[in-house]
Design a protein around this motif. Structure first.
Motif, PDB file in Angstrom:
ATOM      1  N   SER A 123      18.421  -4.016   0.520  1.00 13.19           N
ATOM      2  CA  SER A 123      18.592  -5.433   0.896  1.00 13.19           C
ATOM      3  C   SER A 123      18.917  -5.608   2.367  1.00 13.19           C
ATOM      4  CB  SER A 123      19.658  -6.141   0.069  1.00 13.19           C
ATOM      5  OG  SER A 123      20.186  -5.335  -0.933  1.00 13.19           O
ATOM      6  N   PRO A 124      17.960  -5.351   3.210  1.00 14.56           N
ATOM      7  CA  PRO A 124      18.174  -5.575   4.638  1.00 14.56           C
ATOM      8  C   PRO A 124      18.277  -7.070   4.926  1.00 14.56           C
ATOM      9  CG  PRO A 124      15.861  -5.134   4.234  1.00 14.56           C
ATOM     10  CD  PRO A 124      16.566  -4.963   2.916  1.00 14.56           C
ATOM     11  N   ALA A 125      18.877  -7.379   6.047  1.00 13.09           N
ATOM     12  CA  ALA A 125      19.018  -8.792   6.424  1.00 13.09           C
ATOM     13  C   ALA A 125      17.665  -9.398   6.764  1.00 13.09           C
ATOM     14  CB  ALA A 125      19.952  -8.903   7.618  1.00 13.09           C
ATOM     15  N   MET A 143       8.051  -9.406   0.585  1.00 13.06           N
ATOM     16  CA  MET A 143       9.404  -9.629   1.099  1.00 13.06           C
ATOM     17  C   MET A 143       9.809 -11.091   0.907  1.00 13.06           C
ATOM     18  SD  MET A 143      10.491  -6.763   1.995  1.00 13.06           S
ATOM     19  CE  MET A 143       9.672  -5.171   1.962  1.00 13.06           C
ATOM     20  N   GLU A 144       8.861 -11.964   1.127  1.00 11.12           N
ATOM     21  CA  GLU A 144       9.143 -13.379   0.934  1.00 11.12           C
ATOM     22  C   GLU A 144       9.565 -13.631  -0.513  1.00 11.12           C
ATOM     23  OE1 GLU A 144       5.871 -16.103   1.951  1.00 11.12           O
ATOM     24  OE2 GLU A 144       7.219 -16.660   3.607  1.00 11.12           O
ATOM     25  N   ALA A 145       8.855 -12.998  -1.425  1.00 11.75           N
ATOM     26  CA  ALA A 145       9.176 -13.161  -2.843  1.00 11.75           C
ATOM     27  C   ALA A 145      10.582 -12.644  -3.134  1.00 11.75           C
ATOM     28  CB  ALA A 145       8.154 -12.427  -3.702  1.00 11.75           C
ATOM     29  N   LYS A 146      10.998 -11.607  -2.411  1.00  9.70           N
ATOM     30  CA  LYS A 146      12.334 -11.036  -2.630  1.00  9.70           C
ATOM     31  C   LYS A 146      13.385 -11.718  -1.753  1.00  9.70           C
ATOM     32  CE  LYS A 146      10.973  -6.942  -4.792  1.00  9.70           C
ATOM     33  NZ  LYS A 146      11.591  -6.156  -5.838  1.00  9.70           N
ATOM     34  N   LYS A 147      12.994 -12.797  -1.119  1.00  6.56           N
ATOM     35  CA  LYS A 147      13.928 -13.571  -0.286  1.00  6.56           C
ATOM     36  C   LYS A 147      14.433 -12.794   0.930  1.00  6.56           C
ATOM     37  CE  LYS A 147      14.065 -16.914  -3.421  1.00  6.56           C
ATOM     38  NZ  LYS A 147      13.028 -17.914  -3.220  1.00  6.56           N
ATOM     39  N   ILE A 148      13.642 -11.839   1.370  1.00  4.53           N
ATOM     40  CA  ILE A 148      14.012 -11.121   2.587  1.00  4.53           C
ATOM     41  C   ILE A 148      13.216 -11.708   3.743  1.00  4.53           C
ATOM     42  CG2 ILE A 148      14.001  -8.875   3.750  1.00  4.53           C
ATOM     43  CD1 ILE A 148      14.234  -7.568   1.002  1.00  4.53           C
ATOM     44  N   LYS A 316      15.477 -16.842  12.080  1.00  5.70           N
ATOM     45  CA  LYS A 316      15.063 -17.116  10.701  1.00  5.70           C
ATOM     46  C   LYS A 316      16.192 -16.791   9.726  1.00  5.70           C
ATOM     47  CE  LYS A 316      11.149 -16.227   7.597  1.00  5.70           C
ATOM     48  NZ  LYS A 316       9.840 -15.563   7.428  1.00  5.70           N
ATOM     49  N   ILE A 317      16.953 -15.757  10.054  1.00  6.47           N
ATOM     50  CA  ILE A 317      18.058 -15.356   9.175  1.00  6.47           C
ATOM     51  C   ILE A 317      19.170 -16.399   9.183  1.00  6.47           C
ATOM     52  CG2 ILE A 317      19.959 -13.698   8.943  1.00  6.47           C
ATOM     53  CD1 ILE A 317      17.941 -11.534   9.883  1.00  6.47           C
TER      54      ILE A 317
END
Lengths: 339, 339
Positions: A123-125, A143-148, A316-317
């Motif tokens: 789970s990287p930022a 990654m988008e699907a995993k909310k990363i 973005k974060i």
DNA sequence: CTGTTAGCGCCTTCAA
DNA sequence: TTGAAGGCGCTAACAG
């Protein structure tokens, strides 16, 4: 390493007050603040990243994914500067950079899947993806699907994705204009079919702006990335170009490797560079230093692209989601003796 | 991400039992173990690195420190493969790789000091230092003083330090033997004074073993690392070599850049390669692919060196201190058309 | 303005 | 063979 507890003990304050003072958040008396800061410096205090990660349920790590060429190492030079740009920008904001290499040579889907699982498992930022082929776009979507939060470093605007793109179109366009200013008016482009659309677009745009005639030399039967092969293709192509009914007085090549082949071929045919024909390459690889004459080339702003991608990702974060964003980074002409 | 707690809830066991089962440590009934493992897989459990780091007061991170050439990017190609080797080995043991780039071009001591403070501040589990100049040795000593296990990737045995060394001496020695087997008996070495002792040592050793005569061409007035300059030196040196009283029938160059200059010079002087003189380079850089003829060269086993350094460091982290250890990695001759 | 309490996920110690 | 308690360093919520 010194912890908040250590500072608190020395300052005779509670851990919490110390924490607030250091973070500059909430109420702290001026006296307490000064005292805490002084001791913090004395003890060389640094917040413990592991503790912060645990507390926030979030790693202060940015994954960076790039390909690895074990057979074809052509990417190394261009990649390294991107890494450094990313690293510098992240370090300034207290994030770590965590590199991952996809094995595209052996096309080992299983190994690559494992790498992606590794990344999501951490789970990287956020993640920076270097490349814009289908593989990389699919990683972006994953990654988008995993909310990363993810950002691409690409070579063109990628619809619906956040990206920093190295503007190949503008790079080639500028190169054509530069050649025209130097008095050239039969400017050709040499490349391969299908795989160079953004470069070709820049070429066509400039040719149109200048009211010149389009001259394109294209090798259709090429696929792969064997560097010697590309050099040889350039060598062969130089004969076609020199033997054309109306030979061009300048040629922009798809890559430095192709351009190096062209130069070697022209020299063999006694076509003078740059007098009879100017040659421009693409990417500013180390090779461009060693051609004879030295190769003028359209250089990738790798360091800057890395910095900007990191910047965009950090935004973005922290920010609420906005529309996907594309930021272009201009390519610069590195002028040597071939023009 | 799933935690031990999540598994415990599902398995109707305590967190502790789950922990023991997963680590395979202490008493756990076979039933419990099976159940736990099944659920762990189902949930895609991965231990939380932050929590482990906090608990053990130790980061599961290995710092890797290398130089960065912004002006002279010659290191990129060789560095990248080392990174990949390190990364692969560490990943297999659940450690992360954390890259740091020293800015040697600008020789900004302040910036570099900050980087070192960053590294020690993170308390990494260990550090791999790529390079063996005084700067790197001093970093090694600094880390040792801070109780951070360190390993060098060097080019020779470094007394009193743990290192994986790329065996330049053996590389050059083997190259001389290879040339002798091909029937050459006037084998020369071309380099610079002072900066190539391990290569020269290998050359001398082989020449002695073979009972041949030592022929060394050396440029004394060189310092720095401007690649074009080195190429030009090679070009000039080729004239000296071709004009020698007894011209050698083979020459091993200090670097691929120098060798490329030699080749270009010999071609200009119509000295046939490899018929009249065989040329061997050093490092197997991309350039070696593009010389004409292609350059036979002594290649760095970068990937392997990276792997071994990681291996050695992991051992050093887990084992009690032993004597400093030096492991050599052999260099391999990459044969192309120049020999 | 300051301090106490609780908990992030994991592991060690000790008790059952 | 299993479980409960405590603490690594940090921060948020809440109470003083």
């Amino acid at each position: 390493m010194a912890s908040l507890k250590d500072i608190a003990k020395r300052a005779e304050l509670s851990i919490n007050t110390v924490s607030r003072a250091i973070r500059g958040i909430g109420y702290v008396s001026e006296d307490a603040r000064k005292k805490v800061m002084r001791i913090a410096v004395e003890l060389g205090y640094r917040p413990n990243r592991a503790a912060r990660s645990l507390r926030f349920r979030k790693n202060f790590e940015i994954a960076v994914i790039s390909f690895l060429g074990t057979n074809n190492r052509s990417g190394d030079q261009l990649m390294m500067e991107k890494f450094v740009g990313i690293k510098r920008r992240l370090a300034a904001s207290g994030y770590e950079m965590n590199l991952h290499f996809l094995d595209i040579d052996n096309d080992s889907e299983l190994a690559n899947l494992k790498i992606l699982e590794d990344i999501t498992g951490q789970s990287p930022a956020g993640i920076i993806i270097i490349g814009d082929s289908e593989l990389y776009k699919s990683i972006y979507r994953l990654m988008e699907a995993k909310k990363i939060p993810a950002v691409l470093i690409s070579y063109d605007v990628i619809p619906d994705m956040d990206c920093v793109y190295i503007d190949r179109q503008q790079g080639v366009r500028d190169a054509v204009h530069y050649l025209a200013e130097k008095g050239r008016n039969k400017i050709a482009f040499a490349g391969f079919d299908g795989i160079c659309c953004n470069r070709i677009r820049g070429y066509r745009k400039a040719i149109e702006e200048l009211g010149l005639q389009e001259i394109i030399f294209s090798e259709n039967n090429y696929s792969g990335s064997d560097l010697e092969r590309i050099f040889d293709l350039g060598f062969a192509m130089s004969k076609t170009i020199a033997g054309a009914k109306i030979p061009p007085d300048a040629v922009i090549a798809y890559s430095d490797y192709l351009a190096a082949g062209l130069i070697a071929g022209f020299r063999e045919s006694n076509v003078k560079i740059p007098e009879a024909i100017a040659v421009i390459g693409f990417d500013n690889r180390e090779l461009a230093t060693f051609t004879n004459p030295g190769l003028t080339t359209i250089a990738q702003p790798n360091f800057r692209a890395g910095e900007l991608a990191a910047e965009m990702l950090l935004d973005k974060i922290t920010q609420a989601n906005e529309q996907p964003n594309a930021v272009g980074v201009p390519m610069n002409l590195k002028i040597r003796s071939s023009t």
